[in-house]
Design a protein around this motif. Sequence first.
Motif, short mmCIF file in Angstrom:
data_model
loop_
_atom_site.label_atom_id
_atom_site.label_comp_id
_atom_site.label_asym_id
_atom_site.label_seq_id
_atom_site.Cartn_x
_atom_site.Cartn_y
_atom_site.Cartn_z
N CYS A 258 0.81 -1.22 0.00
CA CYS A 258 0.00 0.00 0.00
C CYS A 258 0.84 1.27 0.00
O CYS A 258 0.51 2.24 -0.69
N TRP A 259 1.92 1.29 0.77
CA TRP A 259 2.67 2.53 0.95
C TRP A 259 3.82 2.72 -0.02
O TRP A 259 4.24 3.85 -0.28
N SER A 260 4.37 1.65 -0.54
CA SER A 260 5.54 1.78 -1.40
C SER A 260 5.31 2.68 -2.62
O SER A 260 6.17 3.52 -2.93
N LEU A 263 5.36 6.43 -1.43
CA LEU A 263 6.67 6.83 -0.93
C LEU A 263 7.70 6.91 -2.05
O LEU A 263 8.51 7.84 -2.09
N VAL A 264 7.65 5.96 -2.97
CA VAL A 264 8.58 5.98 -4.10
C VAL A 264 8.29 7.19 -4.99
O VAL A 264 9.22 7.87 -5.47
N THR A 265 7.02 7.48 -5.22
CA THR A 265 6.65 8.62 -6.06
C THR A 265 7.14 9.93 -5.46
O THR A 265 7.72 10.77 -6.16
N MET A 266 6.93 10.13 -4.16
CA MET A 266 7.39 11.35 -3.50
C MET A 266 8.92 11.45 -3.52
O MET A 266 9.48 12.53 -3.72
N ALA A 267 9.60 10.31 -3.34
CA ALA A 267 11.06 10.32 -3.37
C ALA A 267 11.58 10.66 -4.76
O ALA A 267 12.54 11.43 -4.90
N SER A 286 -1.30 6.45 -6.42
CA SER A 286 -0.46 6.04 -5.29
C SER A 286 -1.06 6.50 -3.96
O SER A 286 -0.95 5.81 -2.94
N LEU A 287 -1.71 7.67 -3.97
CA LEU A 287 -2.37 8.15 -2.75
C LEU A 287 -3.52 7.24 -2.36
O LEU A 287 -3.72 6.93 -1.18
N ARG A 288 -4.30 6.80 -3.35
CA ARG A 288 -5.40 5.89 -3.04
C ARG A 288 -4.88 4.54 -2.54
O ARG A 288 -5.51 3.91 -1.68
#
Length: 364
Positions: A258-260, A263-267, A286-288
């Motif tokens: 769910c979180w990867s 987190l990858v997109t923001m990084a 990715s937020l959903r």
Amino acid sequence: MNSSKSPGLAGFGVLKNSTCHTEKKISVFFSIIFMTAGILSNSLAIVILMKAYQRFRQKSKASFLLLASGLVVTDLFGHLINGAIAVFVYASDKDWIRFNQSNILCSVFGICMVFFGLCPLFLGSVMAVERCIGVTKPIFHSTKMTSRHVKMMLTMVCLFAVLIALLPILRFRTYQIQASRTWCFYKTEHVEDWEDRFYLLLFSCLGFLALAISFLCNAVTGITLLRVKFKSQQRQGRSHHFEMIIQLLAIMCVSCICWSPFLVTMARIGINEGRSKETCETILFSLRMATWNQILDPWVYILLRKAVLKNLYKITSGCCGVHVINLHMWELSSIKNSLKVAAISESPGSSKQINLQPLSSMGQ
């Protein structure tokens, strides 16, 4: 427009020339479904936790129940607050200029997104550490991991998440309206300033760190349980080992899946600066995905318990006709039994032979 230094007009630059085209009906549907599912599942988990706390007041379970309660309460308020703001934005036809002149609503929305995003990850890692200590060091856990200490840990985790969420405000930066015009977060478009990149990378690094701690502690817990099981050469511990390993696998898989993406997109946005090619649709997807973690948390931590696995076993054995685990092994709860097995395994006489029969009599 340098929106990060113009509080009155912060975020409105993305409303112009926006490349994100999301269908309103579908977006509203997702928001309402996510909010409703999150509220119902976390409310059910809170009820189950309250009943469990009234039924089991053992010291060994108090810390787990407190941490689990903090997790589901955080998820519940996250869905209530963020969901209510999102529905209001849709109801107002996403006209931020009309109802967000002073950028107060966007700042509140951004603070809530960061806080309710990081806090469940932090609590998940703390729960993993608590379970690891409870299994590997049961005597230390029973004497040092008191309810007062757990409450202090919950308070420190929440305060740290609040500090991270308020950091841009304390630095006189503003949260930005995202390209979909449905939520607020750190600046993700045309990121060139080092401080904007820092916030994105800080959020991603803290999220990955929490997942890494959870993974390592759960791995140590699982290996310890398997080691005790093989060392004991007994069948009595197999059921709680099976239950615990299923929970550990579910926790790690749900959190990582769910979180990867988010987190990858923001990084990637923070690392690539203004050259990031992440689209609005990718960020929204990715937020959903991350939102689903808060919906599934209560089902993984609370509802995936002995009773559920027992019924699944009955259905599986009835369909396949294979009896792998005897149901009389389910008499002891997973946490209580794991603490006793680990304590016996570390005793001086455990190297010769471990007799688990007294555990069964104590559980009865």
